[in-house]
Write an enzyme that holds these catalytic residues in place. Structure first.
Site, PDB file in Angstrom:
ATOM      1  N   CYS A 170      -6.510   2.028   5.461  1.00  0.00           N
ATOM      2  CA  CYS A 170      -7.156   0.792   5.931  1.00  0.00           C
ATOM      3  C   CYS A 170      -6.634   0.482   7.333  1.00  0.00           C
ATOM      4  O   CYS A 170      -5.790   1.203   7.874  1.00  0.00           O
ATOM      5  CB  CYS A 170      -6.831  -0.351   4.970  1.00  0.00           C
ATOM      6  SG  CYS A 170      -5.093  -0.851   5.004  1.00  0.00           S
TER       7      CYS A 170
ATOM      8  N   GLU B 295       0.856   3.891   1.776  1.00  0.00           N
ATOM      9  CA  GLU B 295       1.270   4.339   3.107  1.00  0.00           C
ATOM     10  C   GLU B 295       2.430   3.506   3.650  1.00  0.00           C
ATOM     11  O   GLU B 295       3.397   4.045   4.195  1.00  0.00           O
ATOM     12  CB  GLU B 295       0.097   4.249   4.102  1.00  0.00           C
ATOM     13  CG  GLU B 295      -1.094   5.089   3.721  1.00  0.00           C
ATOM     14  CD  GLU B 295      -2.173   4.319   2.959  1.00  0.00           C
ATOM     15  OE1 GLU B 295      -3.358   4.601   3.193  1.00  0.00           O
ATOM     16  OE2 GLU B 295      -1.829   3.446   2.140  1.00  0.00           O
TER      17      GLU B 295
ATOM     18  N   CYS C  83      -2.752   0.057   7.440  1.00  0.00           N
ATOM     19  CA  CYS C  83      -2.014   1.309   7.273  1.00  0.00           C
ATOM     20  C   CYS C  83      -2.217   2.244   8.462  1.00  0.00           C
ATOM     21  O   CYS C  83      -1.275   2.915   8.891  1.00  0.00           O
ATOM     22  CB  CYS C  83      -2.416   1.976   5.965  1.00  0.00           C
ATOM     23  SG  CYS C  83      -1.886   1.005   4.525  1.00  0.00           S
TER      24      CYS C  83
ATOM     25  N   HIS D 103       0.860  -1.190   0.000  1.00  0.00           N
ATOM     26  CA  HIS D 103       0.000   0.000   0.000  1.00  0.00           C
ATOM     27  C   HIS D 103       0.896   1.240   0.000  1.00  0.00           C
ATOM     28  O   HIS D 103       2.023   1.210   0.524  1.00  0.00           O
ATOM     29  CB  HIS D 103      -0.873   0.025   1.249  1.00  0.00           C
ATOM     30  CG  HIS D 103      -1.979  -0.969   1.241  1.00  0.00           C
ATOM     31  ND1 HIS D 103      -3.151  -0.765   1.930  1.00  0.00           N
ATOM     32  CD2 HIS D 103      -2.109  -2.173   0.637  1.00  0.00           C
ATOM     33  CE1 HIS D 103      -3.955  -1.799   1.762  1.00  0.00           C
ATOM     34  NE2 HIS D 103      -3.336  -2.674   0.976  1.00  0.00           N
TER      35      HIS D 103
END
Length: 149
Positions: A81, A53, A84, A51
């Protein structure tokens, strides 16, 4: 767009879009300077961990030679999410600025709020207003995917 740092995060999201990745971008800022930037790379890396992040946090940690990102802020185009949001707390990010809500997976207020749980480190957060581009790029991406089928 009013926020220069969110513009840079959106540039990262556009890079993801061009690679057929879900268009999410993130940057980390310390002392008013960008120290890391990243975008989603799950498809390219075949990793559910890739991801924006997480990749951005990893780059910032490498740059600062520390797992503690004290005094750092993140700008991300989509609400983090659970994974993260947890990583933001573990990395000791000061504040996260968010461009668009994620009503299906977002864990900074949408389906849950990981950042409001009492943990060792409290990450502040703010949803930026007038950031339509962050949600528009996602809508366009998923519309394009549906049209391919």
């Amino acid at each position: 767009m009013k926020n220069k740092f969110m513009e840079k995060a959106l540039e990262q999201a556009k890079k993801a879009y061009e690679k057929d990745e879900v268009p999410v971008g993130a940057i980390i800022v310390k002392d008013d300077k960008i120290i890391a930037k990243a975008h989603n790379l799950r498809e390219k890396t075949n990793s559910s961990l890739a991801h924006a992040e997480i990749l951005c946090i990893k780059k910032a940690c490498n740059k600062l030679k520390s797992w503690r990102l004290d005094g750092c802020d993140m700008y991300v185009t989509l609400e983090p999410c659970a994974m993260c949001a947890g990583a933001l707390s573990q990395a000791r990010i000061n504040k996260v600025y968010i461009g668009a809500k994620d009503n299906k997976n977002g864990c900074v207020g949408s389906i849950a709020n990981i950042l409001d749980i009492k943990t060792t480190h409290k990450v502040k957060y703010e949803y930026l207003e007038d950031i339509d581009e962050c949600s528009t790029i996602l809508s366009d991406f998923f519309k394009k995917l549906r049209n391919k089928k």
